[in-house]
Design an enzyme around this catalytic site. Structure first.
Site, PDB file in Angstrom:
ATOM      1  N   PHE B 126      13.182  11.104  10.012  1.00  0.00           N
ATOM      2  CA  PHE B 126      12.126  10.713   9.095  1.00  0.00           C
ATOM      3  C   PHE B 126      12.269   9.214   8.898  1.00  0.00           C
ATOM      4  CE2 PHE B 126      10.151  10.105   4.936  1.00  0.00           C
ATOM      5  CZ  PHE B 126       8.945  10.733   5.154  1.00  0.00           C
ATOM      6  N   TYR B 220      12.575  18.706  -3.724  1.00  0.00           N
ATOM      7  CA  TYR B 220      11.198  19.155  -3.983  1.00  0.00           C
ATOM      8  C   TYR B 220      10.607  19.958  -2.834  1.00  0.00           C
ATOM      9  CZ  TYR B 220      10.378  14.504  -1.822  1.00  0.00           C
ATOM     10  OH  TYR B 220      10.406  13.405  -1.022  1.00  0.00           O
ATOM     11  N   ARG B 369       2.084  21.506  11.083  1.00  0.00           N
ATOM     12  CA  ARG B 369       3.359  21.992  10.543  1.00  0.00           C
ATOM     13  C   ARG B 369       3.114  23.153   9.593  1.00  0.00           C
ATOM     14  NH1 ARG B 369       7.385  17.789   7.785  1.00  0.00           N
ATOM     15  NH2 ARG B 369       5.792  18.000   6.182  1.00  0.00           N
TER      16      ARG B 369
END
Lengths: 394, 394
Positions: B126, B220, B369
């Site tokens: 990422f 999260y 995704r």
């Protein structure tokens, strides 16, 4: 009714900001700790419930765009900007104050250039600023010198890269002279970084007017954003294109969803962002800022000085001479929005004061702190606090 | 009823984790984006309302001690610890993932010592990890080399300081071999730093068992902590006394309320703290972790693999050959808890899927995704998602 209780009544009756108190959830406690944690604005619970139940619970991922979550850091920054004298586009909200001190100070050192090898830091500062300044100096290969704000002008020179100062001292409540210190720092060719934790929302700061380079501040004191609400970072517009953050997280990328392996910083205040913003805390802060609707910071400052003057007068009238000693300067130009009193057994005295319904706080080794938030503190609060303190001291 | 809808029904009926879905606020939408933002646990709104109205609104400053706010970062860290295979006292919650990557990587480089001059980073990571790694390298005077996880063993050497890797690739959903890569890194005398954003709460990590040095992760996604909820940092117990944070804020001080101008780091996980924690986001996360009551991560992993297997089977059965191509490895040992499909016009396809009530997300340039959160995703969800996708693709 004593003369001072009568005066308090008259002052409250004449106070144009008095109606603002109803915008907060308050009770019979005299709450003089808003310089540590601001009181709850009354409408925040309902707003936050909507954020949680509808924006997170129902819209879920769509809220990043549809509920404006993604742009919250710069949007809320623009809400804070007028309170600290900044035009739009220069303030961004996110991370803790400590993390923002790091961004600001490393950024300042880089802006200053390689031949400026020394950082100056306020030795009387809230400790975290000093710790972070030490880390910034170590990581950028600069030396760090701690000194009092008075010593700064004499210490500036061609090797000074940046100076980190507090606008208001957290312990004494002393207000430092931001315009003249900033001018002295600029005259030496260095950058001025100000910590506004104890002035943002309490008094006019004038960041743009005085040419401050970078600034950080906290939002859970006089801005009432809630416990640990995100801090803010100000980077003066002209410096933004060269601001080189030591924390270049994906939120500060020019095209964050392009997912490029190469970093390219966004223009403007967004460059001060790092990672995904903590939305719940951030939107509670945004709602909390609604209490400023129609309120000017000059009126807040005028009431703050009147409140602290009156509190000092009451303390002086009610308390045996020598039992407490004001640490906060009497001169308006050198006073923030709190009153600190030196007192024997300050820790024990504050504990008993709190039991009596007057909430301030204690700072090592012998300081009683009383914060005055003009949006909700009354003159009656000030009088009662002084009277309760005097009764405790006997 | 088709054979696959029947199978979905049977699989859901036999699923021991199925009752957990009622712990979340969900509706008719097939929500397969929990790898980006986890769904709202049903009891969180009431808990957060209490935090706001009573702890902040009524107790105010007293809540730092009386409501346990001050110790929340390490207390919640200990709630996350068993989910990532860590004994207590090694995980602390706070700041964003990006900020924690910075702490972990600079900390790792310092632990490795001055003669180790190179940092290796996952080139497929990422992006924020790569950007922050570049900053960490620059500030510590190290070089940075980006390479694929497969290339890491061959690149390790006596100059390698630390390696930053992702456990699960955010785009492809590929699971990397944490035990063997960590062992290879250790054999070269370097430190292993793992990013667990896409594995914490989705599959067993085994931090202690595999001797991982430092790790960071997000709360999260599969931990359902709420939008932008604080990230976590793991520092292996034996390394803690030498862990030297680049962000030594006052919350990491051994005696934070002593207000000493000299920094002295706290022992244990607390050393990874920085500034005042954002309490609202943090306590929402703490409440969200209640959904794990009585749930083992092995059972979660088993269901995750069954769900993704079944989804792939449905996609294959329903979709014309060649319309989509799975990017996520078929092999269980190399698969995280998401399925990524390469697809022409992926951006447009995902937009229409969402309109049809199936929420996944799109990643540049051509990836759909679909995240599978075993705590609340059903086999019927998987079947409906595949069926809706196939219908859209025509």
């Amino acid at each position: 009714m004593s003369e001072l209780t009568l005066r308090a009544k008259q002052l409250d009756a004449a106070d144009e900001l008095a109606p603002l108190r109803s915008r907060f959830a308050l009770d019979d406690v005299v709450y003089l700790d808003g310089n540590s944690l601001g009181a709850l604005p009354a409408h925040v619970p309902d707003r936050l419930a909507d954020v949680v139940r509808r924006e997170w619970g129902e819209l879920r991922i769509r809220s990043w765009t549809e509920s404006g979550w993604w742009t919250a850091p710069e949007r809320i920054g623009d809400r804070i900007a007028p309170l600290v004298g900044a035009a739009p586009g220069q303030v961004v909200v996110g991370d803790s104050t400590s993390v923002n001190v790091f961004k600001a100070l490393v950024g300042a050192v880089r802006l200053a250039g390689d031949d400026r090898t020394e950082i100056l830091v306020d030795a009387t500062t809230f400790p975290t600023d000093g710790y972070i300044a030490e880390s910034a100096a170590r990581l950028t290969g600069r030396t760090l010198r701690a000194l009092t704000p008075e010593e700064v002008p004499g210490a500036l020179g061609p090797r000074t890269a940046a100076v980190l100062l507090n606008h208001v001292d957290y312990r004494t409540g002393r207000l430092h002279d931001l315009p003249s210190l900033t001018a002295a720092i600029h005259a030496a060719g260095a950058l001025a970084v100000w910590d506004l934790c104890h002035s943002a929302g309490a008094l006019p700061v004038g960041l743009d007017e005085h040419g401050v380079d970078l600034a950080v501040g906290c939002t859970y004191k006089y801005l009432n954003g809630g416990p640990g609400s995100p801090a803010f970072l100000y980077v003066r517009r002209e410096l933004q294109p060269r601001f080189d953050s030591p924390l270049p997280g994906w939120n500060s990328h020019a095209d964050p969803f392009g997912m490029s392996p190469d970093y390219a910083p966004a223009p403007g205040a967004v460059r001060g962002r790092v990672g995904t913003p903590d939305i719940l805390s951030m939107l509670a802060l945004e709602a909390a800022l609604d209490v400023w609707e129609g309120v000017g910071i000059d009126a807040v400052r005028a009431k703050s000085l009147a409140l602290t003057d009156f509190f000092l007068e009451c303390v002086s009238a009610y308390t045996e001479p020598g039992r407490v000693e004001p640490v906060t300067p009497a001169e308006h130009g050198r006073r923030g929005s709190q009153v600190s009193l030196r007192c024997a057994d300050a820790g024990e005295v504050m504990k008993r004061l709190i039991e009596e319904g007057v909430v301030g706080d204690f700072r090592q080794p012998d300081v009683l702190r009383f914060g005055f938030t003009p949006l909700y503190t009354t003159f009656a609060d000030a009088e009662r606090a002084a009277r309760t303190l005097a009764a405790l001291l006997g």
